[in-house]
Design an enzyme around this catalytic site. Structure first.
Site, mmCIF file in Angstrom:
data_model
loop_
_atom_site.group_PDB
_atom_site.id
_atom_site.type_symbol
_atom_site.label_atom_id
_atom_site.label_comp_id
_atom_site.label_asym_id
_atom_site.label_seq_id
_atom_site.Cartn_x
_atom_site.Cartn_y
_atom_site.Cartn_z
ATOM 1 C CG MET A 2 -1.769 1.133 1.546
ATOM 2 S SD MET A 2 -3.072 1.490 0.097
ATOM 3 C CE MET A 2 -3.107 3.340 0.098
ATOM 4 C CD GLU A 3 -1.405 3.362 -3.485
ATOM 5 O OE1 GLU A 3 -1.085 2.248 -3.095
ATOM 6 O OE2 GLU A 3 -2.189 3.922 -4.024
ATOM 7 C CG ASN A 4 0.030 3.784 3.716
ATOM 8 O OD1 ASN A 4 -1.224 3.806 3.175
ATOM 9 N ND2 ASN A 4 0.467 2.689 4.023
ATOM 10 C CD GLU A 17 -3.321 0.772 -8.778
ATOM 11 O OE1 GLU A 17 -2.260 0.019 -8.795
ATOM 12 O OE2 GLU A 17 -3.863 0.900 -7.421
ATOM 13 C CG HIS A 27 0.662 3.964 -6.398
ATOM 14 N ND1 HIS A 27 -0.323 4.396 -7.323
ATOM 15 C CD2 HIS A 27 0.358 2.694 -6.284
ATOM 16 C CE1 HIS A 27 -0.867 3.252 -7.891
ATOM 17 N NE2 HIS A 27 -0.615 1.984 -7.181
ATOM 18 C CD GLU A 80 2.436 -0.541 -3.887
ATOM 19 O OE1 GLU A 80 1.816 0.689 -3.306
ATOM 20 O OE2 GLU A 80 2.035 -1.360 -4.588
HETATM 21 ZN ZN LIG Z 1 -0.997 0.080 -7.301
#
Ligand SMILES: [Zn+2]
Length: 550
Positions: free
Chosen positions: A256-258, A313, A294, A291
């Site tokens: 997850m790209e937080n 994406e 992102h 990630e």
């Molecule tokens: Zn992604």
């Protein structure tokens, strides 16, 4: 409630890792464009016990009503208010085991089961940790602080600005204020994290459970490389002072790209000698790069609605492969892209019951095994297609323009195409709309007529069809001449049929050079097929093109 926007959140949290509970208080500064007498915020599974609003110098209690089905709390103001409004909300919540919101992840240390508390908010679980306007378009700045046990480490999007011992083996940890960002990208966590660091203008760190940092070097090194790759390709600096790559055992997704605090399922960041396979190494690099892409496409510029998620994406997928291909040319990454992304998408999209990547005015498509090949794989393939058509420099200029115009804000896919059109003399918007807003893809039939090629397009499906669809199809043809020279010719097929002059003394031609285009080709030309076959067996054709002739 469209007229109310958050400006700043101050979030105070006191996680209790023994009882899996947390106490929270959130102060929200918001801007009401018109007079309002109530504020509606998202909330889920939080026990809110106090709401107040600032009136002059003091805070005044407000009645409130929680609607669990709508995941909302309505705060009733003592009078109609406009302009800046400051709310203060106190609540308690569970550090749950659902891998969503503020949750606990288990690990073993010296034979004992231990826990860390971390967050996972995409798409709409920030509301499980604090009451908020939980939509990507509602960007705000965040001040986060936590009270935790003094032996634990805390991580959030920004670096720690201050730590104060509080007595009783507890400490207060404050983080630097974030830039303007969406709720789903926020992160905070506390636990026995250990770190390895790669210092630089941007500090890159890997965070692991105790005793695991020795396995994090591989991922950390590729993290730094991916960051450099992105800054070069997007011509835009990474805006935060640090980037953490955090390995977590219990994790619902791959990663997850937080912003500034990317979380990974452990095996997608950590590299175990003798255990991690070559495919595993490639996967780590690809996920780390994905990630990090992102951080720009998603975090700096965010989709104004979830239905534009595919754009995030597609970029992350495409440039994720790009970063790996750049640093590991020996891995034949683009062939893997054609196999793993483009081919999967072509197969899925050849079914009659397919759907467009983006339906104008339509709803957000839920990602599952049936939709992912269209949203992720076709999206990324179309992006590669348009990049090849525009050319590297023009594409790069377009990205830079798009990021500059929309930084710290939100954008739709049309603002992306408009940015490309700003820097290119090609009709990018018309082309992209034809690929994004209609289902399926074409088969291009080609036959030779003297020194001309005649192209005809129609929709490709496995079963016969009566569709009357047309696409704007950029076609690049690799032409092989008698004197041994080769040349590529690009044309735009913008109607049912088109003709291209390829000159004289042509031995053979390959349509869809490097398999950049998202279409199938049928050659009604035996002689050409025979010649191409010879070139394949003599290995005189690029591997991507061989793939297209199978
Ligand atoms: Zn992604």
């Amino acid at each position: 409630m469209i007229s109310v926007n958050p400006i700043k959140y101050k979030i105070h949290l006191e996680p209790d890792l023994k009882n899996f509970k947390f106490a929270g208080s959130t102060e929200i500064l918001l801007d009401a464009v018109t007079q309002v007498d109530e504020i509606i915020l998202n909330t889920l599974e939080l026990a809110i016990w106090n709401c107040k609003v600032r009136v002059g110098e003091c805070f005044v209690d407000c009645p409130f009503y929680v609607n669990p089905a709508k995941e909302e709390v309505t705060v009733f103001l003592p009078k109609e208010m406009a302009g800046n409004i400051t709310l203060m909300i106190d609540y308690v919540g569970n550090i749950n085991d659902k891998m969503a919101g503020f949750y606990r992840s288990q690990y073993k240390s010296e034979g004992n089961v231990r826990y860390i508390a971390v967050t996972q908010f995409e798409e709409s679980d920030a509301r499980r940790a604090f009451p908020c306007f939980d939509h990507p378009e509602k960007k705000a700045i965040f001040d986060i602080e936590m009270i935790i046990d003094e032996n634990l480490a805390a991580i959030s999007n920004q670096p720690i600005s201050e730590e104060q011992p509080l007595g009783g083996a507890r400490k207060l940890v404050k983080f630097r204020q974030t830039p303007k960002m969406s709720t789903y990208l926020l992160f905070f966590g506390a636990g026995e994290f250990e770190f390895i660091e790669d210092p630089g203008e941007v500090l890159v760190r890997a965070a692991t459970m105790p005793g695991m940092t020795e396995y994090a070097g591989f991922g950390l090194e590729f993290g730094r490389k991916s960051l450099d790759f992105c800054e070069d390709n997007f011509v835009t600096k990474y805006p935060l002072p640090k980037l953490d790559l955090i390995a977590i055992q219990d994790f619902a997704f791959g990663a997850m790209e937080n912003w500034g605090a990317i979380t990974f399922r452990e095996n997608l960041l950590l590299h175990f000698p003798e255990i991690t396979s070559k495919a595993g190494e490639e996967r780590i690099c690809e996920v780390v790069a994905h990630e990090i892409v992102h951080q720009w496409f998603g975090n700096l510029v965010t989709p104004s609605d979830w239905k534009y998620l595919w754009l995030n994406e597609s970029f992350a997928t495409y440039f994720g492969y790009g970063a790996v291909a750049y640093y590991h040319p020996e891995w034949d990454i683009w062939e893997q892209f054609l196999n793993g992304q483009t081919d999967t998408a072509l197969e899925r999209d050849a079914l009659q019951e397919t759907f467009p990547i983006e339906i104008p005015g339509g709803e957000h498509v839920v990602i599952n095994t049936s939709t992912a090949p269209i949203i992720y794989n076709k999206g990324a393939s179309i992006l590669r297609y348009i990049k090849e058509y525009m050319g590297d420099e023009s594409f790069k200029e377009g990205l830079k323009y798009y990021l500059k115009m929309n930084e710290y804000s939100c954008a739709s896919s049309s603002s992306m195409w408009e940015s490309f059109e700003q820097v290119s003399d090609k009709p990018i918007t018309r082309i992209m709309k034809s690929w994004i807003e209609q289902p399926g893809f074409p088969i291009v039939e080609v036959k030779r007529d003297g020194h001309k090629l005649v192209f005809t397009q129609k929709r490709f499906t496995y079963l016969p069809n009566e569709y009357n669809q047309e696409w704007f199809i950029p076609i690049t043809i690799r032409v092989f001449y008698e004197n041994g020279e080769t040349r590529s010719i690009t044309t735009l097929l913008d109607r049912k049929q088109g003709v291209v002059d390829i000159g004289r003394h042509v031995i053979s031609y390959k349509v869809n050079d490097r398999q950049a285009g998202f279409f199938r080709v049928r050659y009604n030309d035996e002689g050409n097929m025979h010649e191409l076959g010879n070139r394949v067996s003599r290995r005189e054709i690029l591997s991507e093109d061989r793939w297209g002739l199978q």
